[in-house]
Design a protein around this motif. Structure first.
Motif, short mmCIF file in Angstrom:
data_model
loop_
_atom_site.label_atom_id
_atom_site.label_comp_id
_atom_site.label_asym_id
_atom_site.label_seq_id
_atom_site.Cartn_x
_atom_site.Cartn_y
_atom_site.Cartn_z
N LEU A 195 0.83 -1.21 0.00
CA LEU A 195 0.00 0.00 0.00
C LEU A 195 0.86 1.26 0.00
N ALA A 196 1.98 1.23 0.74
CA ALA A 196 2.84 2.41 0.83
C ALA A 196 3.50 2.68 -0.52
N GLU A 215 10.18 -4.61 -6.12
CA GLU A 215 9.50 -5.43 -5.11
C GLU A 215 10.17 -6.80 -5.04
N LYS A 216 10.50 -7.22 -3.84
CA LYS A 216 11.26 -8.48 -3.73
C LYS A 216 10.37 -9.72 -3.91
N SER A 225 0.03 -5.98 2.95
CA SER A 225 -1.07 -5.43 2.14
C SER A 225 -1.86 -6.49 1.39
N VAL A 231 -10.58 -2.72 6.85
CA VAL A 231 -11.60 -1.75 7.25
C VAL A 231 -11.14 -0.34 6.91
N VAL A 354 16.33 -5.60 -2.93
CA VAL A 354 17.40 -4.60 -2.84
C VAL A 354 18.16 -4.83 -1.54
N GLY A 525 1.55 0.75 10.25
CA GLY A 525 0.91 0.13 11.41
C GLY A 525 -0.36 -0.63 11.09
N SER A 526 -1.39 -0.41 11.92
CA SER A 526 -2.65 -1.15 11.79
C SER A 526 -3.65 -0.44 10.91
N GLY A 528 -2.87 1.04 7.68
CA GLY A 528 -2.15 1.41 6.47
C GLY A 528 -3.03 1.71 5.28
N VAL A 529 -4.18 1.03 5.21
CA VAL A 529 -5.06 1.30 4.08
C VAL A 529 -5.53 2.75 4.18
C1 LIG Z 1 -3.67 -8.62 10.17
C2 LIG Z 1 -3.71 -7.21 9.69
C3 LIG Z 1 -4.92 -6.55 9.60
C4 LIG Z 1 -4.97 -5.22 9.15
N1 LIG Z 1 -6.18 -4.58 9.05
C5 LIG Z 1 -6.22 -3.31 8.60
C6 LIG Z 1 -7.44 -2.63 8.45
O1 LIG Z 1 -8.51 -3.20 8.70
N2 LIG Z 1 -7.44 -1.34 8.00
C7 LIG Z 1 -6.28 -0.70 7.71
O2 LIG Z 1 -6.31 0.48 7.32
N3 LIG Z 1 -5.10 -1.33 7.82
C8 LIG Z 1 -5.04 -2.60 8.26
N4 LIG Z 1 -3.84 -3.24 8.39
C9 LIG Z 1 -2.62 -2.49 8.13
C10 LIG Z 1 -2.20 -2.48 6.68
O3 LIG Z 1 -2.49 -3.69 6.06
C11 LIG Z 1 -0.71 -2.17 6.63
O4 LIG Z 1 -0.44 -1.00 7.34
C12 LIG Z 1 -0.21 -1.99 5.21
O5 LIG Z 1 -0.52 -3.12 4.45
C13 LIG Z 1 1.29 -1.74 5.20
O6 LIG Z 1 1.66 -1.50 3.87
P1 LIG Z 1 3.19 -1.35 3.48
O7 LIG Z 1 3.22 -1.12 2.02
O8 LIG Z 1 3.84 -0.40 4.38
O9 LIG Z 1 3.83 -2.76 3.84
P2 LIG Z 1 3.83 -4.11 3.00
O10 LIG Z 1 2.51 -4.39 2.42
O11 LIG Z 1 4.41 -5.13 3.91
O12 LIG Z 1 4.80 -3.79 1.80
C14 LIG Z 1 6.20 -3.70 1.92
C15 LIG Z 1 6.76 -4.35 0.67
O13 LIG Z 1 8.17 -4.13 0.62
C16 LIG Z 1 8.75 -5.29 0.05
N5 LIG Z 1 10.17 -5.29 0.41
C17 LIG Z 1 10.71 -5.39 1.65
N6 LIG Z 1 12.04 -5.31 1.59
C18 LIG Z 1 12.37 -5.17 0.29
C19 LIG Z 1 13.61 -5.05 -0.39
N7 LIG Z 1 14.76 -5.05 0.27
N8 LIG Z 1 13.58 -4.93 -1.73
C20 LIG Z 1 12.41 -4.91 -2.41
N9 LIG Z 1 11.21 -5.02 -1.80
C21 LIG Z 1 11.19 -5.14 -0.47
C22 LIG Z 1 7.95 -6.42 0.69
O14 LIG Z 1 8.07 -7.62 -0.04
C23 LIG Z 1 6.55 -5.86 0.68
O15 LIG Z 1 5.82 -6.22 -0.47
C24 LIG Z 1 -3.77 -4.57 8.81
C25 LIG Z 1 -2.56 -5.25 8.88
C26 LIG Z 1 -2.52 -6.56 9.31
C27 LIG Z 1 -1.20 -7.26 9.37
#
Ligand SMILES: Cc1cc2nc3c(=O)[nH]c(=O)nc-3n(C[C@H](O)[C@H](O)[C@H](O)COP(=O)(O)OP(=O)(O)OC[C@H]3O[C@@H](n4cnc5c(N)ncnc54)[C@H](O)[C@@H]3O)c2cc1C
Length: 577
Positions: A195-196, A215-216, A225, A231, A354, A525-526, A528-529
């Motif tokens: 999502l980020a 993306e790894k 994500s 929610v 990376v 965090g919790s 992220g969406v």
């Molecule tokens: C069980 C659970 C329930 C949740 N429920 C909700 C909810 O109801 N509502 C809400 O708003 N949020 C919710 N969240 C939170 C939300 O899902 C997360 O905050 C969000 O998905 C985080 O996104 P991100 O992109 O930061 O991380 P990620 O989705 O983890 O993405 C990081 C990406 O970086 C890649 N990566 C890492 N290192 C490297 C590297 N060295 N080289 C290349 N790629 C790399 C990884 O493979 C990964 O794909 C929930 C989370 C969880 C775990």
């Protein structure tokens, strides 16, 4: 002021297009009122844009007094405190509507204005000076000696009134300052396609940047994500503190994005079916009722429901009353990531990890673990969650990796549900034949597989969400993900501090040196969406040198340097959890 407006028939609108030789032009209107000046300026700009390809109009509105002109009626935001961004003329015209929460609204605004339409006497001239560059014109529709004196004391110079607008003064700033727009090659590398990463990539790409996402994993959204449904709802707090304001702004930005994506062809899966946030105790129910009463939100945003009203709304027996967010709902995060990645030309490399980052000759280079260079660009965005701290450049950021397990309940096991229920856990209406029931918080656990214990924790929530309901599953169903939590539970969005640089003298957060070209969108965090859309827009605006879509205190609340600043005793906001 009104006299001057009716006499000239022009209000504060300048007689000729003031932007003719500018590429980007920013106007601050200190009282939007009925929007008549905005409409006139919009027409003038459409007829004579000159070289001006983008116009930004910042409108301070005294809600609910301000009412939109008919052409903005359909887009007009609910009168909720804070900044609201409207995109007009295919994105070339940006209208920022700010419902003034307090006199601090002007002080907290971050922008460099070319023209200020001053509609009422003010002594907040230092704030106006901070929003000006050399040559900024302040045009007023009234005569007020005190205001003019204050303007001059703040560094403005009074010019003779333009003869064709009776009672109008023009004051020019002497200050030569402003933000420097990004001037190098507009190419960014984004690490991570969750999502980020997808939000950062889409926001940069929409601004014409070339974006390379690395993306790894084998595809986007396979880590945190990758949930079936998440929610979407804002946070509430009686004092409408920083976290609540930021989450409301994020929620509204996400809704705009979801509606925008849905308006075109896409495979986005989401439903604005409403979220009922139930109280966990009678005491909390009372607090929620009081909170809604004191915040006086429009009912279309949030309203309190007693238990009986909640049962009628949900058409099921629920155990408590609470707050209904009618615009909230659920989204399938992978489909959102995909829609973002497809919304603009973005180069995606998957299955490549990376391992090393290097800054050389004004560019960031990223390498895989065999030392093979993968990409090079002046800007690098870390959007790879807790794994970011493996890089030396980010090792001083502190995140908690917290496991969460969601249980997927087959649709046949539960009665139909038309809205999301939340209360120390959540239940979303079914998608692909399954309700999502979650989620556990398993601090310190690295377990990647589903566990019976966690499934039981989730199933035990059932009667707390839907009265008298229990579910038994004879197999493990669901998904595990890992959250990236910050100590203050707020995201980490902005320019990465230079942890090695000598401590700056005591001052504001902004005085800390930064690592050139290195930015973060981390710590979601919790929520992220909810955070991601606004975080992406904020980051892209900061990189580009645009006025960010948030006031300064909310930007500081997400600043990656805030933890370092606190450690060094600089002024940085402390966010109560
Ligand atoms: C069980 C659970 C329930 C949740 N429920 C909700 C909810 O109801 N509502 C809400 O708003 N949020 C919710 N969240 C939170 C939300 O899902 C997360 O905050 C969000 O998905 C985080 O996104 P991100 O992109 O930061 O991380 P990620 O989705 O983890 O993405 C990081 C990406 O970086 C890649 N990566 C890492 N290192 C490297 C590297 N060295 N080289 C290349 N790629 C790399 C990884 O493979 C990964 O794909 C929930 C989370 C969880 C775990």
């Amino acid at each position: 002021m009104d006299g001057a407006s009716s006499e000239t028939g022009r209000g504060a609108v300048p007689p000729s297009a003031p932007w003719l030789s500018a590429e980007h032009f920013c106007i601050l209107d200190t009282d939007f009122n009925d929007g008549a000046d905005f409409v006139r300026l919009r027409r003038l700009w459409e007829a004579s844009p000159g070289t001006c390809i983008s116009l930004h109009y910042i409108a301070l509105c005294a809600a609910p007094k301000s009412s939109p002109p008919p052409e903005l009626q359909a887009l007009w935001p609910l009168p909720l405190p804070g900044h609201h961004e409207l995109e007009l003329n295919a994105g070339a015209l940006r209208l920022t509507v700010i419902f003034r929460e307090s006199p601090a609204a002007l002080r907290r605004l971050k922008a460099v204005c070319d023209l200020i339409l001053l509609k009422e006497p003010t002594l907040q001239t230092a704030a106006l000076a901070r929003l000006s560059r050399f040559g900024t014109a302040v045009q007023s529709t009234f005569q007020d000696t005190e205001t003019n004196r204050a303007l001059e004391a703040s560094g403005f110079r009074l010019e003779p009134a333009a003869t064709h607008i009776e009672g109008t003064y023009r004051v020019r700033s002497k200050r030569a300052k402003g933000w420097v727009p990004f001037s190098g090659e507009r190419h960014a590398i984004v690490l991570g396609a969750g999502l980020a990463g997808s939000a950062a990539a889409a926001s940069l790409s929409r601004r014409g940047w070339r974006v390379s996402v690395i993306e790894k994993r084998a595809a986007p959204a396979l880590a945190a994500s990758g949930n079936l449904t998440s929610v979407i709802s804002p946070m509430l707090s009686k004092d409408d503190g920083v976290a609540a304001r930021l989450s409301r702004a994020s929620f509204l930005t996400l809704l705009q994005e979801l509606h925008r994506i849905s308006a075109g062809p896409s495979s986005l899966k989401w439903a604005p079916c409403g979220v009922l946030q139930m109280a966990r105790s009678p005491k909390e129910e009372l607090l929620l009722a009081e909170t809604i009463l004191s915040l006086a939100y429009p009912a279309a945003f949030a309203r309190f429901l007693t238990r009986e009203e909640a049962c009628r709304h949900v058409e099921q027996e629920v155990p408590a009353g609470g707050v209904l967010f009618p615009q909230g709902g659920w989204v399938n995060p992978p489909s959102l990531c995909l829609a973002r990645m497809q919304s603009a030309p973005i180069l995606l490399q998957t299955g490549v990890s990376v391992s090393k980052l290097e800054r050389k000759d004004g560019s960031w280079r990223v390498f895989d673990d065999s030392g093979r260079p993968l990409a090079e660009a002046p800007v690098l965005v870390l959007a790879n969650a807790f794994e970011s701290t493996r890089f030396a450049q980010a090792e001083h950021l502190h995140f908690k990796k917290v496991r969460g397990q969601v249980t997927h309940v087959p649709a046949s096991h539960l009665p139909p549900l038309g809205c999301v229920l939340s209360r120390d856990g959540y239940l979303t209406p079914p998608l692909e034949g399954h309700y999502s029931l979650g989620a556990t918080y398993d601090f310190g656990s690295e377990e990647e597989s589903l566990t019976v214990e966690c499934q039981n924790v989730n199933l035990a929530r059932m009667p707390l969400l839907l009265e008298g309901t229990s579910v038994a599953l004879d197999s493990l169903l669901g998904r595990v993900g890992f959250r990236t939590l910050t100590p203050d539970r707020l995201p980490v969005v902005g320019a990465m501090p230079d942890f090695e640089a000598q401590p700056a003298p005591p001052g504001a957060l902004g005085t800390l040196p930064r690592q050139a070209g290195l930015f973060t969108l981390l710590g979601l965090g919790s929520r992220g969406v909810v955070w991601s859309a606004l975080a992406g827009e904020t980051l892209a605006a900061l990189i580009e040198g645009e006025a960010p879509p948030l006031p300064s205190d909310l930007l500081e609340a997400m600043d990656p340097a805030r933890f370092l600043a606190r450690k060094r005793g600089l002024e940085a906001p402390r966010i109560p959890l």
